[in-house]
Structures are given as C-alpha cells and as structure tokens.
Design a protein around this motif. Structure first.
Motif, short mmCIF file in Angstrom:
data_model
loop_
_atom_site.label_atom_id
_atom_site.label_comp_id
_atom_site.label_asym_id
_atom_site.label_seq_id
_atom_site.Cartn_x
_atom_site.Cartn_y
_atom_site.Cartn_z
N ALA A 65 0.85 -1.19 0.00
CA ALA A 65 0.00 0.00 0.00
C ALA A 65 0.88 1.24 0.00
N ALA A 66 0.34 2.29 -0.58
CA ALA A 66 1.04 3.58 -0.58
C ALA A 66 0.00 4.68 -0.43
N LYS A 67 0.31 5.62 0.45
CA LYS A 67 -0.59 6.75 0.70
C LYS A 67 0.28 7.99 0.87
N VAL A 68 -0.20 9.11 0.43
CA VAL A 68 0.50 10.37 0.70
C VAL A 68 -0.47 11.28 1.46
N GLU A 69 -0.01 11.75 2.60
CA GLU A 69 -0.79 12.68 3.42
C GLU A 69 -0.30 14.08 3.08
N LEU A 70 -1.20 14.92 2.65
CA LEU A 70 -0.86 16.25 2.17
C LEU A 70 -1.28 17.31 3.18
N SER A 71 -0.37 18.23 3.46
CA SER A 71 -0.72 19.38 4.30
C SER A 71 -0.20 20.62 3.59
N SER A 72 -0.89 21.73 3.82
CA SER A 72 -0.50 22.95 3.12
C SER A 72 -0.78 24.18 3.96
N GLU A 73 -0.12 25.25 3.58
CA GLU A 73 -0.39 26.58 4.12
C GLU A 73 -0.68 27.49 2.95
N ARG A 74 -1.71 28.33 3.11
CA ARG A 74 -2.07 29.26 2.05
C ARG A 74 -1.92 30.69 2.54
N LYS A 84 3.12 26.83 1.26
CA LYS A 84 3.86 25.63 1.60
C LYS A 84 2.99 24.40 1.36
N ILE A 85 3.64 23.32 0.91
CA ILE A 85 2.98 22.03 0.78
C ILE A 85 3.95 20.97 1.27
N ASN A 86 3.45 20.06 2.11
CA ASN A 86 4.26 18.91 2.53
C ASN A 86 3.56 17.64 2.06
N LEU A 87 4.36 16.77 1.48
CA LEU A 87 3.89 15.45 1.06
C LEU A 87 4.55 14.43 1.99
N HIS A 88 3.74 13.73 2.76
CA HIS A 88 4.25 12.70 3.67
C HIS A 88 3.79 11.35 3.15
N PHE A 89 4.73 10.56 2.66
CA PHE A 89 4.42 9.26 2.09
C PHE A 89 4.43 8.19 3.18
N VAL A 90 3.41 7.34 3.17
CA VAL A 90 3.33 6.20 4.07
C VAL A 90 3.32 4.96 3.16
N VAL A 105 11.21 9.05 -3.57
CA VAL A 105 10.62 10.35 -3.23
C VAL A 105 11.48 11.47 -3.83
N LYS A 106 12.78 11.34 -3.71
CA LYS A 106 13.69 12.36 -4.23
C LYS A 106 13.60 12.45 -5.75
N LEU A 107 13.59 11.32 -6.43
CA LEU A 107 13.47 11.33 -7.89
C LEU A 107 12.16 11.96 -8.35
N SER A 108 11.09 11.65 -7.67
CA SER A 108 9.81 12.25 -8.01
C SER A 108 9.88 13.76 -7.85
N ALA A 109 10.41 14.21 -6.72
CA ALA A 109 10.47 15.64 -6.41
C ALA A 109 11.38 16.41 -7.37
N ILE A 125 7.93 23.34 -1.22
CA ILE A 125 7.45 21.97 -1.18
C ILE A 125 8.44 21.10 -0.43
N THR A 126 7.94 20.39 0.57
CA THR A 126 8.78 19.48 1.35
C THR A 126 8.20 18.08 1.29
N HIS A 127 9.07 17.12 1.56
CA HIS A 127 8.69 15.71 1.49
C HIS A 127 9.18 14.99 2.74
N SER A 128 8.42 14.02 3.17
CA SER A 128 8.82 13.13 4.26
C SER A 128 8.20 11.77 3.98
N PHE A 129 8.64 10.76 4.71
CA PHE A 129 8.10 9.43 4.47
C PHE A 129 8.28 8.56 5.71
#
Length: 135
Positions: A65-74, A84-90, A105-109, A125-129
């Motif tokens: 399974a793969a999910k990305v939890e997205l959070s943002s600031e406007r 700001k947007i953060n993509l947190h992959f699970v 994740v790095k290649l995608s970004a 844009i930031t990424h975590s996993f």
C-alpha cells in the motif's frame, strides 16, 4: 492538452478533460465536491505517488500500500495561493527498504512529478516518508 469547465449552478462547476473524464468542483465552504485548490493539492499528491510507486516497483520492492498525506499553508489574503505544501508518504510492504523509498521520493520531487516541478517555482514543497511493515 485541452479541457473545459462549465458552470452548473451556484458554486458548482464541471470540468471535462480532453480524454472525456468529468470532474465536479464546488467553491462553496460546505460544497459537495472539492474546490479548485483542493484539486491542485490532490493533484500534486497523485502525480508524486504515481512516480514513487512506479520507482519502488522497478526496484522490486514488495509494496502492499502507498498513501500520501498532504498538508498545506495558504496566503491569508487574496489571492490565497499555496505558500507551503508537505507530502508525507506512508509506504506499507514486506521488507521495503527506506533507502529505496527515500530515493523514489527524491526522484519524483527533482525529476518526474510535473505538478510539483511546476509549483515549486512559487511554493515551498517538502517531502517526508515512513515505511510500515505489512501485517
């Protein structure tokens, strides 16, 4: 690429893609469908997720399974653009390597996600996993 968007009523619109798919948008606060900005946020998540899953499969990682939890600031005032947007992959699987997930994740970004690459010119844009073992 072509598309059109048609006003239905009130704050509801229907977009139709060149491939013939319809998407409902709703700009009211209690709308029955996502707003345009929610669609942009989900689009970056989908675009990047496609890349991450594909890269992990090519690396022969046993992803369940793969999910990305997205959070943002406007921005507080109009235009209320994303700041700001953060993509947190699970990623869930059997013996999935954190090193492979980090690389995917790095290649995608940096190389593949056209939505992120377009937005990064004006959005931080930031990424975590995290990697979870399959149950």
């Amino acid at each position: 690429m072509h598309a059109n968007v048609k006003w239905v009523e009130g704050d509801t619109f229907i977009g139709k893609s060149e491939s013939g798919h319809n998407v409902v948008f709703d700009t009211s606060n209690d709308g029955a469908a996502p707003s345009p900005m929610e669609m942009v946020l989900m689009s970056i998540g989908c675009c990047s997720s496609v890349d991450v899953v594909s890269i992990l499969k090519k690396a022969r990682q046993d992803v369940i399974a793969a999910k990305v939890e997205l959070s943002s600031e406007r921005a507080d005032s109009a235009p209320r653009v994303f700041k700001k947007i953060n993509l947190h992959f699970v990623i869930t699987g059997n013996a999935v390597s954190e090193k492979h997930v980090e690389r995917a994740v790095k290649l995608s970004a940096e190389k593949y996600c056209s939505v992120a690459l377009m937005l990064e010119k004006s959005v931080e844009i930031t990424h975590s996993f995290e990697v979870l073992a399959a149950q």
